[in-house]
Each structure stands twice: as C-alpha cells, then as structure tokens.
Design a protein around this motif. Structure first.
Motif, PDB file in Angstrom:
ATOM      1  N   ILE A   3     -17.358 -79.492 -20.393  1.00 39.49           N
ATOM      2  CA  ILE A   3     -18.808 -79.492 -20.206  1.00 39.49           C
ATOM      3  C   ILE A   3     -19.410 -80.510 -21.167  1.00 39.49           C
ATOM      4  O   ILE A   3     -19.100 -80.509 -22.357  1.00 39.49           O
ATOM      5  N   ILE A   5     -22.571 -81.446 -23.049  1.00 36.56           N
ATOM      6  CA  ILE A   5     -23.846 -80.884 -23.490  1.00 36.56           C
ATOM      7  C   ILE A   5     -24.844 -82.032 -23.611  1.00 36.56           C
ATOM      8  O   ILE A   5     -24.510 -83.113 -24.091  1.00 36.56           O
ATOM      9  N   GLY A  44     -26.319 -78.903 -19.553  1.00 31.24           N
ATOM     10  CA  GLY A  44     -24.938 -79.375 -19.541  1.00 31.24           C
ATOM     11  C   GLY A  44     -24.504 -79.719 -18.132  1.00 31.24           C
ATOM     12  O   GLY A  44     -25.017 -79.171 -17.159  1.00 31.24           O
ATOM     13  N   GLN A  57     -26.775 -72.391 -22.730  1.00 31.84           N
ATOM     14  CA  GLN A  57     -25.741 -72.851 -23.643  1.00 31.84           C
ATOM     15  C   GLN A  57     -25.509 -71.774 -24.700  1.00 31.84           C
ATOM     16  O   GLN A  57     -26.461 -71.294 -25.311  1.00 31.84           O
TER      17      GLN A  57
END
Length: 119
Positions: A3, A5, A44, A57
């Motif tokens: 992922i 961010i 993300g 998140q």
C-alpha cells in the motif's frame, strides 16, 4: 500487497460513482456508511497499479467485506470493506480490486458494468 500511503485526496469522479453504486444495496449498517461517503478521502493506493483505494489508515482491527461486485462479461471484480474503530464504530475502509488477469485497469469500471450484491 504493498500500500502506498499518500496525502489524503478527494475521490475521483469514477471512484465516487463506484462507491455510491456499492452503497446502493441494502445490508446491516449501510445507512451509517452512506453518511460517511461524502467525506471519504483516499489515503492509500495499491502499489501494483490496480485501482484499489484505502479510505482509512491504521484504524481498528481487520476488515469486513460488506459488498461484492463482479464486472459483467468478465472475471474481475471488486469489494467494499469496512474497518472497526473502537470509538467511532464501523468505518468505510476502502474499495479493493480483484483482477483475474495480470494486467490491471487504471481505474474502476463504470458502475453500470457492475453486478453489486451484499457480501
């Protein structure tokens, strides 16, 4: 899955349209999620290049798949998931792309091509 961010951003028009389509089916807790949808922000994206997006998140534990959607005339699909926050309850977690092919689209398919159903 990696992922990436990022600084929170607004959903694209396609992401917003798909989210609305996914929340159009009825399931337990959908009204709460519908209220959250206008304020959803992408925090993300998937590192593989597929159109998967995360709205939260580092919140809660685990994920719950709420809605599945298949792409008509294909074997790809996506799902909407939530995450549980101890203080705020069930939150929109993101939309995950599930592709059967090695190549991924740059964006989600149009909502009219999705067969949406509660998980």
């Amino acid at each position: 899955m990696i992922i990436i961010i990022m600084e929170p951003r607004s959903l694209t028009q396609r992401e917003q349209a798909v989210l609305v389509a996914l929340l159009a089916v009825d399931f337990a807790g959908v009204e709460n999620l519908r209220r959250q949808a206008p304020e959803a922000r992408v925090v993300g994206v998937c590192g593989c290049g597929c159109p998967s997006v995360d709205f939260q998140q580092d919140l809660g534990r685990g994920m719950t798949i709420q809605v599945d959607a298949g792409v008509r005339d294909g074997s790809d699909g996506l799902f909407l998931y939530t995450v549980e926050d101890a203080r705020r309850g069930e939150l929109l977690g993101g939309i995950e792309w599930v592709g059967a092919e090695d190549e991924h689209p740059d964006e989600f398919p149009p909502p009219e091509l999705l067969d949406v159903r509660p998980a």
